[in-house]
Design an enzyme around this catalytic site. Sequence first.
Site, short mmCIF file in Angstrom:
data_model
loop_
_atom_site.label_atom_id
_atom_site.label_comp_id
_atom_site.label_asym_id
_atom_site.label_seq_id
_atom_site.Cartn_x
_atom_site.Cartn_y
_atom_site.Cartn_z
N LYS A 52 0.86 -1.18 0.00
CA LYS A 52 0.00 0.00 0.00
C LYS A 52 0.90 1.23 0.00
O LYS A 52 1.67 1.44 0.93
CB LYS A 52 -0.90 -0.02 1.23
CG LYS A 52 -1.77 1.22 1.35
CD LYS A 52 -2.78 1.06 2.46
CE LYS A 52 -3.56 2.34 2.65
NZ LYS A 52 -4.55 2.21 3.73
N LYS A 75 -2.07 -1.41 -3.99
CA LYS A 75 -2.96 -0.25 -3.90
C LYS A 75 -2.15 1.02 -3.92
O LYS A 75 -1.15 1.08 -3.20
CB LYS A 75 -3.72 -0.37 -2.57
CG LYS A 75 -4.63 0.77 -2.27
CD LYS A 75 -5.24 0.58 -0.91
CE LYS A 75 -5.98 1.86 -0.59
NZ LYS A 75 -6.34 1.97 0.78
#
Length: 345
Positions: A216, A269
């Site tokens: 992330k 992400k």
Amino acid sequence: MARRPPAVEGLIIDATLIDDAMFPKTRMRRLRQPGIRNLVVETELSINDLICPIFVDETIKKPAEIGSMPDQYRFPLDRVADEAKEIEELGIPAIILFGIPETKDEEGTSAYDDNGVIQQAIQNIRSVTDDLLIITDVCLCEYTTHGHCGIVDYDAERVLNDPTLPILGKVAASHARAGADIVAPSGMMDGMVRAIRTALDIDGFTDTPIMSYAAKYCSCFYGPFREAADSGYAFGDRSGYQMDPANSDEALRELELDIDEGADIVMVKPALPYLDVLHRVKTTFSMPTAAYQVSGEYAMIVAAGARGWLDQDQAICESLLSIKRAGADMIITYFAKDAARLLTA
Ligand code: PBG
């Protein structure tokens, strides 16, 4: 259907003239003809790949549109089941829940309240459907007064990694008790997957998978989400725990740790700006891999679509297909409902 090209008057094809100098040997366009094109398609987006986010807000009475995410809403607890049902009826297999709680404190205790916003939302959804998969985002940022993803040392303006771990374990176990099918830790604390696996196993949820937001990035593309989930932070930023956009070897090291700690599904992400990372992750680990097309990716397409600068439906399909082609097995996207409609049209 292949069609014979119209004869061009005056052009006599003499077989002796067909040599490499005159004609390319391979014509890529042969396979791009209607009909044939479908036969050689390599990547297909399916409704089964889609995960639809839902924001549940304990503090509102009516659905509230999110300013920076047109057509996306926060739902009150008594409306969330209707929304889930609508998603299920479109054929989408899974949702991921984000909660906006009534009360926040420094340690995010409302996140593991068995009567908290997510726990109640799960029960409401379960009362109308047994089949829709319920994934829950496991993080503290929506539940802490300071908006960080872990507990903090205010004086040092630092997020405290290790003391946050048992809290994340409690949150995940509480979600599982309420009926979550999959828990998805998104806070990027080191050791969070192991802490959550341990907490779930101790509580008897040995079969509950963990979808880890493993790679992330510290990204500006989460901007609209922070309005949506009321999770803006009081000081600093998240660069102390989220990844540097410059790095992709590091993503592989993150992945290795999370897999080792027990992650069942790994996530990259944001999606579109990190397709290279997604591809490396998928080819290196061959793990079930999720990608998150985040709030800012949604906002960009919707903003351009609204101005007529892009064809929004085509942009939705092309971006999702690209994410799939890069290596995603599943995609969390705010376009899930649109994509489902487009795929079944
Ligand atoms: C919580 C969380 C965030 C997102 C998902 N879970 C925000 C953040 O890390 O700041 C972002 C999702 C999106 O932008 O759509 N940690």
